[in-house]
Motif scaffolding. Structure first.
Motif, PDB file in Angstrom:
ATOM      1  N   GLU A   8      -8.095  12.456   8.874  1.00 28.03           N
ATOM      2  CA  GLU A   8      -8.973  12.151   9.669  1.00 28.03           C
ATOM      3  C   GLU A   8      -8.177  11.909  11.126  1.00 28.03           C
ATOM      4  O   GLU A   8      -7.392  10.998  11.133  1.00 28.03           O
ATOM      5  CB  GLU A   8      -9.774  11.300   9.465  1.00 28.03           C
ATOM      6  N   SER A  17     -10.584  16.605   7.524  1.00 28.44           N
ATOM      7  CA  SER A  17     -10.050  17.614   6.675  1.00 28.44           C
ATOM      8  C   SER A  17     -10.168  17.003   5.295  1.00 28.44           C
ATOM      9  O   SER A  17      -9.670  16.119   5.156  1.00 28.44           O
ATOM     10  CB  SER A  17      -8.799  18.174   6.918  1.00 28.44           C
ATOM     11  N   THR A  18     -11.157  17.627   4.432  1.00 24.57           N
ATOM     12  CA  THR A  18     -11.451  17.132   2.934  1.00 24.57           C
ATOM     13  C   THR A  18     -10.983  18.554   2.053  1.00 24.57           C
ATOM     14  O   THR A  18     -11.640  19.506   2.106  1.00 24.57           O
ATOM     15  CB  THR A  18     -12.894  16.672   2.829  1.00 24.57           C
ATOM     16  N   TYR A  19     -10.127  18.247   1.231  1.00 26.93           N
ATOM     17  CA  TYR A  19      -9.829  19.482   0.459  1.00 26.93           C
ATOM     18  C   TYR A  19      -9.608  18.691  -0.921  1.00 26.93           C
ATOM     19  O   TYR A  19      -8.849  17.674  -1.290  1.00 26.93           O
ATOM     20  CB  TYR A  19      -8.602  20.235   0.830  1.00 26.93           C
ATOM     21  N   GLU A  20      -9.903  19.660  -2.133  1.00 26.33           N
ATOM     22  CA  GLU A  20      -9.599  19.089  -3.470  1.00 26.33           C
ATOM     23  C   GLU A  20      -8.991  20.405  -3.988  1.00 26.33           C
ATOM     24  O   GLU A  20      -9.541  21.456  -4.182  1.00 26.33           O
ATOM     25  CB  GLU A  20     -11.040  18.840  -4.088  1.00 26.33           C
ATOM     26  N   GLY A  30     -12.434  23.157   0.140  1.00 25.40           N
ATOM     27  CA  GLY A  30     -12.827  22.215   1.351  1.00 25.40           C
ATOM     28  C   GLY A  30     -12.587  22.973   2.520  1.00 25.40           C
ATOM     29  O   GLY A  30     -12.705  24.266   2.433  1.00 25.40           O
ATOM     30  N   ASP A  75      -7.856  13.686   2.193  1.00 23.48           N
ATOM     31  CA  ASP A  75      -8.782  13.441   3.347  1.00 23.48           C
ATOM     32  C   ASP A  75      -8.022  13.025   4.437  1.00 23.48           C
ATOM     33  O   ASP A  75      -7.214  12.162   4.356  1.00 23.48           O
ATOM     34  CB  ASP A  75      -9.724  11.947   3.208  1.00 23.48           C
ATOM     35  N   ARG A  95      -7.156  14.921  -4.310  1.00 25.08           N
ATOM     36  CA  ARG A  95      -8.240  14.982  -3.182  1.00 25.08           C
ATOM     37  C   ARG A  95      -7.654  14.477  -2.081  1.00 25.08           C
ATOM     38  O   ARG A  95      -6.837  13.355  -2.082  1.00 25.08           O
ATOM     39  CB  ARG A  95      -9.531  14.215  -3.485  1.00 25.08           C
ATOM     40  N   THR A 153      -4.276   9.959   6.737  1.00 28.57           N
ATOM     41  CA  THR A 153      -4.657  10.755   5.475  1.00 28.57           C
ATOM     42  C   THR A 153      -4.485   9.678   4.097  1.00 28.57           C
ATOM     43  O   THR A 153      -3.667   9.070   4.140  1.00 28.57           O
ATOM     44  CB  THR A 153      -3.472  11.837   5.380  1.00 28.57           C
ATOM     45  N   ALA A 174      -3.118  17.796   5.948  1.00 23.07           N
ATOM     46  CA  ALA A 174      -3.905  17.630   4.851  1.00 23.07           C
ATOM     47  C   ALA A 174      -2.929  18.757   4.068  1.00 23.07           C
ATOM     48  O   ALA A 174      -2.841  18.520   2.829  1.00 23.07           O
ATOM     49  CB  ALA A 174      -5.225  18.198   4.955  1.00 23.07           C
TER      50      ALA A 174
END
Lengths: 205, 220
Positions: free
Chosen positions: B183, B160-163, B128, B181, B179, B24, B205
């Motif tokens: 994986e 997972s990508t969240y902002e 995201g 990320d 932000r 992360t 995330a």
């Protein structure tokens, strides 16, 4: 021993049939939810909204395997939404017994409802489109405009969630979108805007 | 001898379990070094962006981050309560995408009054999704009157990508961005019974974003 084996085989067959039945693509959805009141300052117009029986009990059949009953929910939603648009509002089931000084008369109807599922496209979402028509007339029966009002809702394909549940959620979002579209764009309809301006000029002169 | 055998079995499992950990990364941007002050009677609302065509920020993730932030002394208004209270101005069609639109919306006295009554000071947009990047291997399962089982091996990578964007509803400015990320690879081993070794990418995330977001706010 033979009897136990027979019961076991029947059990296996039953489980198999149950599994196949759960893969069936038929969906019957009934929307019976309430919607929040709109946060808006009503305009100066007064109106009568006609919810005829066909609209109030509308069941859409977007395809042969899916039926979506939205009649009750769309009446609830539009009652809320129209209340945020007009200073005085009445609801009726028919145009026959109306007061002649009723401002404008609006008759909503559903032109079409469409549903799209993940099995039909590459996206992992359920989508619902509801295409409304608002027939807007003066109190003396002169047509101002037939306004086409599309609404859209989508919901993610949630793992292990049923198809019915996903379509239900997408339909609720589409109905909420219809309320938002109405609040946002109703007074921007060019023909209606022109009619309001004419009425104001007539009142001033 | 028995203890040695048990130890070797456990050592075989270690690389697999390590492989199930998510990586992360958090990026943070704030215009100033000053913390974001929030009074005890003021509240925060976390909303998911749902206007994109091909994905939408799922409610489960919003509720997870909300719970993380709520566990501090910060009062958080549940997403649906806020959206219903201010209907229809935060629906996918009408929600402000930028500060100029927010400023215009807050000029409406009915909207401003409602936000003030709810005592909401900060709005956090979460945008995201979690996607499967690649998958490999194969697994086959069979069942018959004599029994059944699964054999094979499958693996898949998830990202997972969240902002998160923090807006101040009083001063109508942006206070900061985060932000995250995350994986990781998950495995499914079929040795008669399927053994899943799942990497909690989305959960990581959520924890990282929630914990970092908590540090943004200082309760007065």
């Amino acid at each position: 021993m033979m009897k136990i084996k027979k019961i076991f085989n029947i059990g296996c067959l039953f489980v198999g049939l149950l599994f196949l039945a759960s893969c069936s693509s038929t969906a019957t959805v009934e929307i019976d939810t309430s919607f929040p009141a709109v946060l808006a300052k009503p305009g100066v117009l007064s109106a009568v909204i006609i919810f005829d029986d066909e609209f109030a009990s509308y069941v859409g059949k977007p395809n042969e395997n899916t039926s979506v009953s939205i009649g009750k929910a769309q009446v609830n939603l539009l009652k809320n939404a129209f209340s945020g648009l007009f200073s005085s509002i009445e609801f009726a089931s028919s145009i026959d017994n109306l007061n002649a000084n009723s401002g404008i008369i609006i008759t909503p109807s559903v032109r079409q409802i469409q549903v799209s599922t993940p099995s039909e496209h590459y996206l992992n979402v359920f989508e619902v489109w509801i295409k409304y028509n608002l027939k807007i007339e003066t109190a003396d029966g002169r047509l101002i405009v037939n306004w086409f009002m599309p609404a859209y809702g989508k919901t993610p394909d949630v793992f292990m969630s049923s198809k019915e549940r996903a379509i239900e959620q997408a339909t609720i979002i589409a109905l909420r979108d219809a309320g938002a579209k109405l609040l946002l764009d109703f007074y921007r309809i060019p023909a209606l805007n022109q009619w309001i301006t004419e009425q104001q000029k007539r009142a001033e002169s | 001898m028995r203890a040695y055998k048990l130890l070797s079995q456990w050592l075989c499992l270690v690389p697999l379990l390590i492989g199930c950990a998510a990586t992360t990364t958090i990026d943070e941007f704030r215009p100033t070094n000053q913390p974001i002050f929030i009074a005890e009677n003021e509240k925060v609302v976390l909303l998911g962006r749902r206007d994109s065509g091909h994905y939408e920020t799922d409610r489960e993730f919003i509720s997870c981050v909300t719970n993380k932030v709520n566990s501090a002394d910060i009062n958080v208004v549940p997403e649906q309560i806020f959206i219903d209270a201010i209907y229809p101005w935060f629906e996918p069609r009408t929600a402000p995408k930028g500060l100029p639109r927010l400023k215009r919306l807050m000029q409406d006295p009915t909207v401003r009054e409602k936000v003030e009554n709810l005592r909401i000071r900060y709005l956090v947009w979460l945008d995201g999704s979690t996607e499967t990047l690649s998958q490999g291997g194969s697994m086959s399962c069979a069942i018959g009157p004599g029994g059944g089982g699964c054999f094979g091996f499958a693996q898949w990578d998830k990202l997972s990508t969240y902002e998160a964007t923090v807006w101040d509803l009083k001063d109508l400015i942006e206070k900061g961005r985060l932000r995250v990320d995350s994986e990781g690879t998950s495995y499914l081993i079929g040795a008669v019974a399927p053994i899943p070794l799942l990497t909690p990418v989305k959960s990581d995330a959520c924890s990282s974003l929630g914990n970092q977001l908590k540090t943004f706010f200082v309760v007065n």
